[in-house]
Design a protein around this motif. Structure first.
Motif: not given
Length: 795
Positions: A101-107
């Protein structure tokens, strides 16, 4: 199990179904997250391969609130990225096992694993440690929470709600960074592959070079075409992967290729290709004609390029390599492969190097063979010349005795090239051939063999008769029973069997262009090598020399007989002349004395006195002729004219001779030009005879009014006497033979012959006896002058 209120790595590994690692912690060894036993949907199984890097970058969205995931997906859709949505930390970890993945958006706050715990586990794994994480939270954030987020590896922290543009901007930065990283990785992977390929090529090339080195070393020892081919098959093709090979060379005409050696081809397959016209449309011929290799990588390519040529199951791929030396083709090498293949540049270079090395070796073998043949021919030619030289010397030494010559010929020929040799000559009537000589001689041969050799042969019978009749040589390398029965008479078959002959050559003897006989040689005893065309050529040369020697011997015998006959005849003639001349002197003396007595009587009338005078003059001329004949006879019989040297003054001789000659020529005048002393050691009587003959000729062959002059002089050790007369010159055609016997000049009108033509011959003989010379010059402008040169002293 828990540390600072959070589950440890071992606990999360247990929850995820991974094997437990003792002593694991957030700072421990990276956890193997393979979920081999945990049931998952097909699209979430951790054993799936990573997706191809050529696809669009992926972004992982992690939130336990589905609405939030949909919202994030909508915000990021303009970026054109792929988005995977995970509703828990556990599911996010599973996604990370099979995707980059290029980036992870993590809550941050989720049920189960929190965002911080999930981030901590992500950072523990080597492959995911550097994936950027952007924390999202809907709650107020304090410094402690920020510190926790960044300590777990976050790159940003956004608090909901946030402007979509801000999120897209941040995410796009990481997407582009991911793209750049993936491109770098792709290039790095490509470079690694290229390096690996280069290493493989280098290793393969090194192997080829080693094999070529060994192949070249073996070729350097090859001395035959077969050895070159064996080296090619056993070493050169070991690395080629070919199942079969054949070496083809151009034939002597250069119009066809012929197989000289092969390996791997069944005879049934190879038979139609053993000799191929160069015009046939096949790869081998194309390689030879165009001087370049022909590569055929598959059966389909073969059928496309050569539709009319059936490969016959010989190969799937094939190579034809021309054998080139200095820009010309010696032939071609054909290789067959069981599978289709792509020929790399390294393969092509290796195969071309093989062909070049083979061509050089084959050319070296050819040159070596030619050099060997040239040396053998030179040695054979030298031996042949020695034989011919020895035979010529032997023939020359015996060519004055025909019988000895014939024996010498048969002995020399038998010595150099046969066990038995004979010469048969045609009879005078040309009806039969008779043995003239044989070696071994009759004493060494059996009686029946001698009898057979002595049996005459008619032209057309047996070997000798057929050669005489046709005039052509006959070579019999192997004398068969059928040939004996069909050609030879019974007595001659006994000759062949008695000598044990197994090979025969017969050549004609030609004398003055006509076949005069035969020269026959045979080899007998234990069977051995038969006669060859070279032996026939040598025998023909020996026969030519023998023929010439036989002709010379015959001519010499005829010449000897002729010379003996001439000698006997000349001796008889000269003896007769001497006898007659000597016997005539007595009656002439009587006539001269009688004329003298009559002249002394005073009772004669004038007419009687004139008659007596004529008798006296005639008697003197006859006496002079007899003296000339006697001198001539002495000279011709080899005794020469006797000289009695003594001190002499030429002046006295000249005056005495002039007075005597003028008595016979009344009314003529002679001018004398002689110094007081012209002295030397000469025979005065013979010098007087010379001067008398020359002065008498001058007066006889010149008109009455023509001047006549005699002069003498001394020049160093020689005295010169010149007699000149005017009048008509001596004919030019008479000058070359003027001093030969029986030669006379033209008489004056009304003059009778007074000479038998021996005077000048005797003059020359007397002068030569004194060691001098006599010359004559004669022309209409300057008259005729005889010049005599006389050495003044002996020696």
């Amino acid at each position: 199990m828990f540390q600072d209120g959070n589950p440890t790595m071992a606990e999360w590994a247990r929850r995820l179904g991974a094997p437990t690692l003792q002593g694991s912690s957030l700072q421990g060894t990276a956890l193997n997250l393979k979920l081999s036993d945990h049931p998952l949907p097909r699209d979430e199984r951790s054993d799936q391969p990573l997706k191809a890097s050529g696809e669009a970058p992926a972004v992982l969205l992690v939130d336990d609130n589905a609405a939030n995931l949909v919202s994030l997906e909508a915000i990021l859709e303009p970026l054109g990225v792929r988005m995977d949505k995970a509703s828990s930390g556990e599911q996010a970890l599973r996604f990370l096992l099979r995707e980059e993945y290029a980036v992870i958006l993590l809550d941050v706050r989720m049920a189960g694993l929190s965002g911080f715990e999930t981030a901590a586990l992500i950072k523990q794994r080597e492959r995911t440690r550097n994936v950027p994480i952007i924390f999202l939270t809907a709650y107020g954030r304090d410094d402690a929470e920020l510190l926790t987020g960044y300590s777990t590896g976050a790159v940003d922290f956004l608090q909901k709600p946030f402007p979509p543009e801000v999120l897209r901007s941040k995410v796009s930065v990481f997407v582009e960074l991911f793209r750049a990283q993936r491109q770098v990785r792709a290039q790095s992977e490509l470079l690694r592959q290229k390096e690996a390929e280069a290493r493989d090529v280098a290793l393969r090339a090194a192997g080829y070079i080693d094999r070529l080195r060994d192949f070249a070393a073996r070729l350097s020892e090859a001395t035959t075409v077969a050895q070159v081919c064996r080296a090619l098959f056993e070493q050169g093709l070991a690395a080629a992967g070919a199942k079969a090979a054949a070496v083809n060379l151009l034939d002597a005409t250069g119009e066809a290729l012929e197989v000289v050696d092969s390996i791997g081809y069944p005879e049934a397959v190879l038979a139609p290709w053993r000799r191929i016209p160069l015009s046939a449309p096949i790869p081998l011929n194309e390689a030879v004609r165009e001087l370049r290799p022909v590569w055929v990588g598959s059966r389909e390519e073969w059928e496309q390029r050569y539709p009319d040529v059936d490969a016959g199951g010989m190969h799937e791929a094939a190579v034809s390599l021309p054998l080139l030396v200095k820009g010309r083709a010696l032939g071609a090498i054909g290789l067959s492969f069981t599978r289709a293949r792509e020929f790399t540049e390294t393969d092509r270079a290796y195969f071309t190097a093989l062909a070049h090395a083979c061509a050089q070796a084959l050319d070296r073998v050819r040159l070596t063979a030619e050099e060997r043949r040239a040396h053998e021919q030179a040695r054979a030619a030298a031996a042949r010349l020695r034989v011919l030289a020895e035979a010529s010397d032997a023939f020359s030494g015996a060519n004055r005795d025909l019988g000895l010559l014939l024996d010498t010929v048969t002995r020399q020929v038998a010595r150099h090239m046969a066990d038995v040799c004979s010469i048969h000559l045609l009879s005078e009537d040309g009806e039969r051939l008779e043995m003239a000589a044989c070696h071994p001689g009759e004493a060494e041969l059996r009686g029946d063999v001698v009898q057979a050799l002595r049996t005459p042969v008619r032209p057309g019978e047996g070997f000798n008769g057929r050669v005489v009749q046709s005039g052509q040589p006959w070579l019999v390398p192997v004398l068969t029973e059928e040939m004996k029965a069909s050609i030879l008479r019974p007595e001659h078959r006994s000759l062949v069997e008695g000598l044990g002959l197994y090979s025969v050559v017969v050549v004609p003897l030609r004398i003055r262009g006509r076949v005069a006989g035969t020269l026959w040689v045979g080899r007998g005893g234990r069977p051995g090598p038969g006669f060859t065309a070279e032996d026939q050529g040598l025998l023909e040369e020996l026969a030519a020399k023998a023929s010439l020697s036989i002709e010379n011997a015959r001519l010499f015998a005829e010449q000897q007989r002729s010379q003996e006959e001439l000698r006997r005849r000349a001796e008889f003639e000269q003896q007769l002349v001497g006898i007659v001349s000597h016997d005539l002197r007595n009656p002439l003396a009587a006539i001269s004395m009688s004329a003298g007595l009559l002249e002394k009587k005073g009772e004669l009338s004038d007419s009687q006195k004139r008659t007596v005078l004529r008798i006296g003059q005639a008697t003197e001329r006859a006496a002079r002729m007899i003296r000339d004949l006697l001198d001539f006879t002495k000279a011709r019989l080899g005794g020469g004219i006797a000289l009695h040297r003594q001190p002499t003054d030429l002046r006295d001789v000249v005056h005495q001779v002039a007075d005597e000659v003028l008595v016979a020529h009344p009314g003529r005048h002679v001018d004398l030009d002689v110094p007081d002393e012209v002295k030397g050691e000469w025979d005065p009587d013979r010098i007087a005879q010379v001067l008398t003959n020359l002065l008498g000729n001058a007066l006889t062959y010149s008109p009455a009014e023509a001047p006549v002059k005699v002069s003498a002089r001394v020049d160093g050790e020689a005295a010169f006497l010149s007699i000149y007369n005017g009048g008509a010159p001596i004919p030019q055609e008479l000058l070359p033979r003027l001093f030969e016997p029986m030669t006379r000049g033209a008489l004056k009108e009304g003059q009778s012959s007074r000479s038998i033509g021996l005077g000048l011959y005797i003059v020359r003989d007397i002068v030569r006896g004194h060691g001098g010379s006599v010359d004559v010059v004669s022309s209409a402008q300057h008259g005729t002058t005889f010049t005599v040169r006389l050495p003044r002293h002996v020696g």
